[in-house]
Motif scaffolding. Structure first.
Motif, PDB file in Angstrom:
ATOM      1  N   TYR A 105       0.914  -1.269   0.032  1.00 41.01           N
ATOM      2  CA  TYR A 105       0.003  -0.097   0.023  1.00 41.01           C
ATOM      3  C   TYR A 105       0.795   1.300   0.046  1.00 41.01           C
ATOM      4  N   MET A 106       1.803   1.239  -0.690  1.00 45.77           N
ATOM      5  CA  MET A 106       2.712   2.432  -0.922  1.00 45.77           C
ATOM      6  C   MET A 106       2.446   3.139  -2.493  1.00 45.77           C
ATOM      7  N   HIS A 107       3.032   4.243  -2.353  1.00 44.62           N
ATOM      8  CA  HIS A 107       2.962   5.019  -3.814  1.00 44.62           C
ATOM      9  C   HIS A 107       4.209   4.427  -4.464  1.00 44.62           C
ATOM     10  N   ALA A 108       4.023   3.540  -5.361  1.00 43.98           N
ATOM     11  CA  ALA A 108       5.006   3.128  -6.424  1.00 43.98           C
ATOM     12  C   ALA A 108       4.539   3.428  -7.857  1.00 43.98           C
ATOM     13  N   GLU A 109       5.562   3.741  -8.570  1.00 43.00           N
ATOM     14  CA  GLU A 109       5.329   4.089  -9.883  1.00 43.00           C
ATOM     15  C   GLU A 109       6.619   3.255 -10.859  1.00 43.00           C
ATOM     16  N   GLY A 110       6.319   2.873 -11.972  1.00 46.64           N
ATOM     17  CA  GLY A 110       7.227   2.267 -12.841  1.00 46.64           C
ATOM     18  C   GLY A 110       7.266   3.323 -13.955  1.00 46.64           C
ATOM     19  N   PHE A 111       8.373   3.584 -14.539  1.00 48.38           N
ATOM     20  CA  PHE A 111       8.569   4.538 -15.608  1.00 48.38           C
ATOM     21  C   PHE A 111       9.899   3.816 -16.570  1.00 48.38           C
ATOM     22  N   ALA A 112       9.401   4.234 -18.126  1.00 52.46           N
ATOM     23  CA  ALA A 112      10.289   3.990 -18.861  1.00 52.46           C
ATOM     24  C   ALA A 112      11.593   5.017 -18.711  1.00 52.46           C
ATOM     25  N   ALA A 113      12.986   4.413 -18.496  1.00 50.32           N
ATOM     26  CA  ALA A 113      13.973   5.302 -17.767  1.00 50.32           C
ATOM     27  C   ALA A 113      14.134   6.576 -18.729  1.00 50.32           C
ATOM     28  N   GLY A 114      13.886   6.315 -20.077  1.00 51.72           N
ATOM     29  CA  GLY A 114      14.246   7.493 -21.079  1.00 51.72           C
ATOM     30  C   GLY A 114      12.871   8.596 -21.087  1.00 51.72           C
ATOM     31  N   GLU A 115      11.896   8.171 -20.254  1.00 51.82           N
ATOM     32  CA  GLU A 115      11.084   9.251 -19.908  1.00 51.82           C
ATOM     33  C   GLU A 115      11.111  10.201 -18.721  1.00 51.82           C
ATOM     34  N   LEU A 116      12.177   9.737 -17.988  1.00 48.08           N
ATOM     35  CA  LEU A 116      12.529  10.567 -16.685  1.00 48.08           C
ATOM     36  C   LEU A 116      12.648  12.028 -17.040  1.00 48.08           C
ATOM     37  N   LYS A 117      13.505  12.371 -18.011  1.00 47.55           N
ATOM     38  CA  LYS A 117      13.881  13.545 -18.088  1.00 47.55           C
ATOM     39  C   LYS A 117      12.508  14.503 -18.854  1.00 47.55           C
ATOM     40  N   HIS A 118      11.318  13.562 -19.335  1.00 51.74           N
ATOM     41  CA  HIS A 118      10.356  14.377 -19.548  1.00 51.74           C
ATOM     42  C   HIS A 118       9.157  14.716 -18.397  1.00 51.74           C
ATOM     43  N   GLY A 119       9.566  14.462 -17.338  1.00 49.40           N
ATOM     44  CA  GLY A 119       8.629  14.929 -16.264  1.00 49.40           C
ATOM     45  C   GLY A 119       8.956  14.100 -14.923  1.00 49.40           C
ATOM     46  N   PRO A 120       9.125  12.988 -15.020  1.00 50.23           N
ATOM     47  CA  PRO A 120       8.963  12.058 -13.554  1.00 50.23           C
ATOM     48  C   PRO A 120      10.145  12.297 -12.825  1.00 50.23           C
ATOM     49  N   ILE A 121      11.411  12.779 -13.226  1.00 50.61           N
ATOM     50  CA  ILE A 121      12.465  13.116 -12.545  1.00 50.61           C
ATOM     51  C   ILE A 121      12.130  14.210 -11.441  1.00 50.61           C
ATOM     52  N   ALA A 122      11.267  14.944 -11.816  1.00 52.01           N
ATOM     53  CA  ALA A 122      10.887  15.969 -10.781  1.00 52.01           C
ATOM     54  C   ALA A 122      10.466  15.311  -9.276  1.00 52.01           C
ATOM     55  N   LEU A 123      10.031  14.054  -9.570  1.00 49.58           N
ATOM     56  CA  LEU A 123       9.595  13.293  -8.298  1.00 49.58           C
ATOM     57  C   LEU A 123      10.822  12.817  -7.203  1.00 49.58           C
ATOM     58  N   VAL A 124      11.879  12.986  -7.944  1.00 48.32           N
ATOM     59  CA  VAL A 124      12.981  12.527  -7.071  1.00 48.32           C
ATOM     60  C   VAL A 124      13.530  13.306  -5.843  1.00 48.32           C
ATOM     61  N   GLU A 125      13.459  12.770  -4.644  1.00 49.82           N
ATOM     62  CA  GLU A 125      13.886  13.566  -3.518  1.00 49.82           C
ATOM     63  C   GLU A 125      15.093  12.650  -2.732  1.00 49.82           C
ATOM     64  N   GLU A 126      15.621  13.696  -2.017  1.00 47.99           N
ATOM     65  CA  GLU A 126      16.707  13.092  -1.080  1.00 47.99           C
ATOM     66  C   GLU A 126      16.340  11.823  -0.480  1.00 47.99           C
ATOM     67  N   ASP A 127      17.257  10.745  -0.780  1.00 50.57           N
ATOM     68  CA  ASP A 127      16.900   9.293  -0.168  1.00 50.57           C
ATOM     69  C   ASP A 127      15.743   8.558  -0.505  1.00 50.57           C
ATOM     70  N   MET A 128      15.375   9.054  -1.739  1.00 52.63           N
ATOM     71  CA  MET A 128      13.919   8.291  -2.052  1.00 52.63           C
ATOM     72  C   MET A 128      14.573   7.097  -2.862  1.00 52.63           C
ATOM     73  N   PRO A 129      13.980   5.832  -2.545  1.00 49.55           N
ATOM     74  CA  PRO A 129      14.436   4.535  -2.972  1.00 49.55           C
ATOM     75  C   PRO A 129      13.957   4.500  -4.719  1.00 49.55           C
TER      76      PRO A 129
END
Ligand code: M6R
Length: 369
Positions: free
Chosen positions: A248-272
């Protein structure tokens, strides 16, 4: 009947080498040719196919996404994969030369059943890949290839998923065989590796203790991200689904190439962030790109959990935690790469005090649309 395991899920994870071996049993002969007579679709009909459409839900859909890479690469037949619940509502283009593959563990999933009924109404042949003998989906299909995972009790699909992958590879390779596509050294090598893959799954299971220990340390986290490229992308989606439904955790899967198109903004200090790394041998370009993705997220503070082949040294400097898997051909890698993600989710769920076999709000088979 848990045979001493703390949950059915753990037992079923441990049964995967046998489930995979049983699904291959009798279907590859010693000369490397495939026998799938049980399919009940004639080789003549299979030679006519001009499109494959896979319909499925949840984990079975992820197996379908992986199958697409294999089917298109090996057979050169165009392949689409669609969530069964979306399929008939968009008026899909189907005909007598389309092969629709419905993947379902239970054989009773209503969304998948309605999708296959729609496909048959359009005159397409439907092949079911199913784990439950005599269930509705295979009964209503033109043909069936059974997975031999044995009964799966835990709501979270594990051994059924691995056997769905194996069944998809068998269908893809059989299509090559009857159509003569690429029938040569590459395909023969894959068949050989596929016939040994259950031993590789066994090896992965023997090395899971550090994954369990790591999972326990992450029980207090809110979010885990999963990244992959190529077939590692659906593996990332599957890792995220397992964590959602069990921990019951927030978990998302991404295509790594898409990171720079948005999801990389989610990354925070010590986020697994779990990264599934493709083999460095076969597609080195792909491999190098994901190594840069790992560097990028680490530079932004992510705690990187890297799943990489034995002998892949390029990832070592950027992996806060390194999980090794055996070397396999690129397209078969999901069979071994998914196992640590199952163990990870199961252990994390247990550490959070959740009921692993019966997650809240979920049923083993979803018989309503
Ligand atoms: O029985 P099916 O394979 O048709 O079920 C499809 C999904 O409901 C199923 O895979 C679900 O996503 C699992 N709980 C995943 O672990």
């Amino acid at each position: 009947e848990k045979d001493g395991y703390a949950s059915f899920m753990l037992k079923e994870i441990a049964e995967q080498p046998k489930a995979v071996a049983d699904t291959l049993l009798g279907r590859i002969d010693p000369s490397g040719s495939l026998t799938l007579d049980e399919l009940r679709i004639t080789p003549a009909d299979l030679r006519q196919i001009d499109k494959v459409v896979i319909v499925a839900c949840g984990t079975a859909f992820h197996a379908g996404l992986i199958a697409k890479y294999a089917i298109e690469h090996w057979t050169r037949i165009p392949c689409e994969v669609e969530l069964a619940s979306e399929f008939r509502y968009r008026d899909p283009i189907l005909g007598g030369r389309s092969l629709v593959i419905a993947i379902s563990q239970s054989g009773e999933t209503m969304d998948t059943l309605m999708a296959l009924r729609h496909a048959r109404e359009q005159g397409s042949k439907v092949l079911a890949i199913c784990n439950t003998n005599g269930s509705t989906i295979p009964r209503e299909s033109d043909a069936v290839l059974y997975t031999h995972a044995g009964p799966e009790v835990a709501v979270a699909s594990t051994k059924a998923f691995l056997t769905q992958l194996v069944a998809c590879y068998l269908v893809a390779l059989y299509l090559c065989q009857v159509r003569g596509t690429k029938w040569g050294d590459e395909i023969q090598a894959v068949i050989k590796d596929l016939s040994k893959i259950s031993e590789e799954v066994e090896r992965v299971l023997e090395t899971m203790e550090p994954v369990r220990a790591l999972a326990r340390t992450l029980a207090g986290k809110d979010t885990v991200l999963f990244l992959g490229r190529h077939v590692g992308y659906p593996v990332a989606l599957e890792g995220a689904l397992k964590l959602k439904e069990l921990a019951y955790m927030h978990a998302e899967g991404f295509a790594a190439g898409e990171l720079k198109h948005g999801p990389i903004a989610l990354v925070e200090e010590d986020m697994p962030v779990v990264v599934v790394v493709p083999s460095p041998r076969n597609r080195s370009l792909l491999h190098d790109k994901i190594v840069s993705n790992i560097q990028e997220i680490r530079a932004r503070g992510a705690r990187t959990i890297v799943i990489a082949e034995e002998g892949d040294e390029a990832v070592v400097p950027y992996a806060d935690h390194l999980i090794r898997i055996p070397a396999t051909p690129t397209l078969l890698q999901p069979v071994v790469a998914t196992v640590p993600l199952q163990v990870f989710a199961c252990e994390l769920a247990a550490a959070r005090g959740n009921e692993v076999d019966q997650p809240r709000n979920l049923a083993k088979s979803v018989t309503v649309e």
